[in-house]
Design a protein around this motif. Structure first.
Motif, short mmCIF file in Angstrom:
data_model
loop_
_atom_site.label_atom_id
_atom_site.label_comp_id
_atom_site.label_asym_id
_atom_site.label_seq_id
_atom_site.Cartn_x
_atom_site.Cartn_y
_atom_site.Cartn_z
N ASP A 180 0.71 -1.14 0.04
CA ASP A 180 0.13 -0.26 0.10
C ASP A 180 0.80 1.50 -0.05
OD1 ASP A 180 0.99 -0.05 2.56
OD2 ASP A 180 -1.15 -0.01 3.58
N ASP A 181 2.04 1.10 0.31
CA ASP A 181 2.84 2.33 0.37
C ASP A 181 3.58 2.64 -0.92
OD1 ASP A 181 4.80 0.07 0.42
OD2 ASP A 181 5.63 0.60 2.38
N GLY A 182 3.33 1.60 -1.99
CA GLY A 182 3.93 1.81 -3.30
C GLY A 182 5.12 1.15 -3.66
N ILE A 183 5.72 0.44 -2.48
CA ILE A 183 7.09 -0.28 -2.40
C ILE A 183 6.62 -1.67 -2.86
CG2 ILE A 183 9.08 -1.16 -1.11
CD1 ILE A 183 8.78 1.62 0.46
N GLU A 184 7.59 -2.40 -3.46
CA GLU A 184 7.30 -3.79 -3.96
C GLU A 184 7.11 -4.57 -2.71
OE1 GLU A 184 10.37 -2.69 -6.82
OE2 GLU A 184 9.82 -4.96 -7.65
N ILE A 185 6.47 -5.85 -2.62
CA ILE A 185 6.38 -6.56 -1.47
C ILE A 185 7.77 -7.01 -1.00
CG2 ILE A 185 3.83 -6.95 -1.41
CD1 ILE A 185 4.68 -9.66 -2.70
N SER A 186 7.68 -7.54 0.23
CA SER A 186 9.13 -8.17 0.61
C SER A 186 9.20 -9.60 0.18
CB SER A 186 9.36 -8.14 2.33
OG SER A 186 8.13 -8.87 2.79
N HIS A 187 10.44 -10.29 0.31
CA HIS A 187 10.45 -11.53 -0.15
C HIS A 187 9.67 -12.40 0.52
CE1 HIS A 187 13.24 -10.65 -3.35
NE2 HIS A 187 14.33 -10.08 -2.51
#
Ligand code: MG
Length: 456
Positions: A113-120
């Motif tokens: 939701d913050d525009g950053i790709e999800i973590s591994h």
């Protein structure tokens, strides 16, 4: 690229269209992503690849089947879509792109939701749903809806303008050549530059998913045309984007192409002047130049593994506001902590306008390094042992083992040894104050690795 139990690589899911990545898989990936988010509002968009609309429809089918509502933003640069996820308070997003890969590839990136790709770790959750067939499908009357969301490119450009001195840039009447690689880079940067008072000459600006102008990776061998055009039209600057316009590589007024850490260091210096003691996040593959600038302007370097997701996630965790990669990825936190080609271009122009200097002058002021690369073949089953042995041998030196082995020597030279993720080789990167020393380092470490290999 996609193995039996793994979907995600270093940068989302990638594969050759209809061979490694099929529409059937995309529907299933969509339903896994939808199950992971759980009946939420998700933005979806794609780059200019020929398979973009096909995969967009397939992923939307999977998402809406699990009850997620999709806001379809159409074709846009990856950073514009990432910005829209945050700006429209979406619960997340999905971007259909294979970034810098050749035209026959496509891929799927998942955005938080913050525009950053999800973590591994989050990627593994999606993989588990996918491989264990755990998607939760909605009842017929609870299916998600699909709506169009227009204007994401305009909002994105307006947001970028807030971070630079528009009047100061406009005063200079810069002439900029933009090489959009026939992809989404052409949808934002040329218009943004015009709004900043620049004269724009565009090449490879028509959208064409076959990438007829050049390959989508902005490597020097693909950028001769932009370099020649800068010289031919007497421009002040040239910029070339990758296929989804999150990376940018710059060309000076003489047609000389700079690798990404040189231009990142300019942004870093400018940023540290205004933000004392700030943390600068960068992979171990970056030049010592980035460290030199941090030392000179009181910044603190945080070295990470190679990969843009790791840089973004580290920035998020440490609340750091600047990150950069040698491949032309700059993460400007005050705008968004993701790579962003148009934002980077605006920052470079801002620095040129502020200092009144040409790009060549700005780069020449910085410490200079020479680079040499090499590789050593290594069977997959020996890769781990080789690394272990090498770490033992370099004990006592200034070493980081965050990704492979990086060694910084006292004479300002440096060596990075990393196992390739895709080939049975170790890659070697040397950097030194002169070419001879860089070549010598590659020679020395190649034979060191070969000797270790013989012993295991
Ligand atoms: Mg990219």
């Amino acid at each position: 690229m996609i193995s039996s139990r793994k979907l995600f690589g270093t940068n989302g899911i990638r594969g050759i269209v209809n061979k490694e990545l099929t529409p059937e898989m995309a529907v299933k990936v969509g339903s896994a992503i939808g199950t992971f988010f759980g009946k939420k509002n998700l933005l979806l968009g794609h780059d200019a690849r020929t398979s973009g609309p096909m995969f967009a429809k397939a992923v939307i089918a999977g998402l809406t089947a699990t009850g997620c509502n999709v806001f379809f933003a159409g074709m846009a640069p990856t950073p514009a879509l990432q910005f829209a996820v945050k700006n429209h308070r979406m619960d997340g997003g999905v971007i259909i792109t294979a970034s810098h890969n050749p035209p026959e590839y496509n891929g799927i990136k998942v955005i938080w939701d913050d525009g950053i790709e999800i973590s591994h770790e989050q990627e593994i959750e999606i993989e588990n749903i996918y491989f264990e067939e755990k998607a939760r499908f909605a009842e017929w009357d609870k299916l998600g809806t699909t709506r169009e969301l227009s204007g994401v490119n305009d909002e994105y450009m307006e947001a970028i303008k807030k971070h630079v001195n528009i009047a100061k840039i406009a005063e200079k009447h810069y002439h900029v050549v933009v090489d959009a690689a026939n992809s989404v880079g052409g949808l934002a940067a040329p218009l943004l530059l015009r709004d900043l008072g620049c004269k724009v000459t565009s090449i490879n600006a028509n959208i064409d998913g076959t990438f007829p102008g050049r390959l989508p990776e902005p490597r020097p061998e693909n950028l001769q045309e932009v370099a020649l055009t800068v010289k031919a039209v007497g421009a002040d600057l040239g910029v070339a984007f990758d296929g989804d316009a999150d990376r940018s590589i710059f060309v000076n007024e003489n047609g000389e192409i700079y690798w990404g850490d040189k231009t990142f260091a300019l942004i870093e210096k400018d940023f540290l002047k205004e933000n004392l003691n700030a943390k600068i996040v960068t992979p171990v593959s970056s030049s010592t130049l980035v460290k030199d600038i941090a030392d000179a302007y009181k910044g603190e370097i945080v070295w990470t593994k190679v990969g843009s997701v790791t840089v973004s996630q580290t920035m998020k965790k440490l609340k750091a506001n600047l990150g950069g990669e040698e491949n032309g990825g700059v993460f400007y936190g005050p705008h968004q902590a993701v790579r962003d080609g148009a934002m980077t271009t605006a920052l470079i122009l801002d620095i040129m306008a502020k200092t009144g200097k040409k790009l060549s002058e700005l780069i020449e002021e910085q410490p200079q390094y020479f680079i040499e690369k090499g590789k050593v073949e290594c069977p997959e089953d020996k890769k781990e042992k080789l690394l272990e042995k090498l770490v033992e041998q370099v004990k006592g030196l200034n070493v980081s083992t965050v990704d492979g082995v990086k060694i910084w020597f006292e004479d300002k030279s440096a060596m990075l040894v990393r196992p390739s993720g895709t080939e049975s080789v170790y890659r070697l990167y040397a950097e030194a104050k002169n070419q001879k020393k860089a070549s010598k380092l590659i020679e020395d470490y190649s034979s060191k690795l070969k000797k270790i290999l013989e012993s295991i």
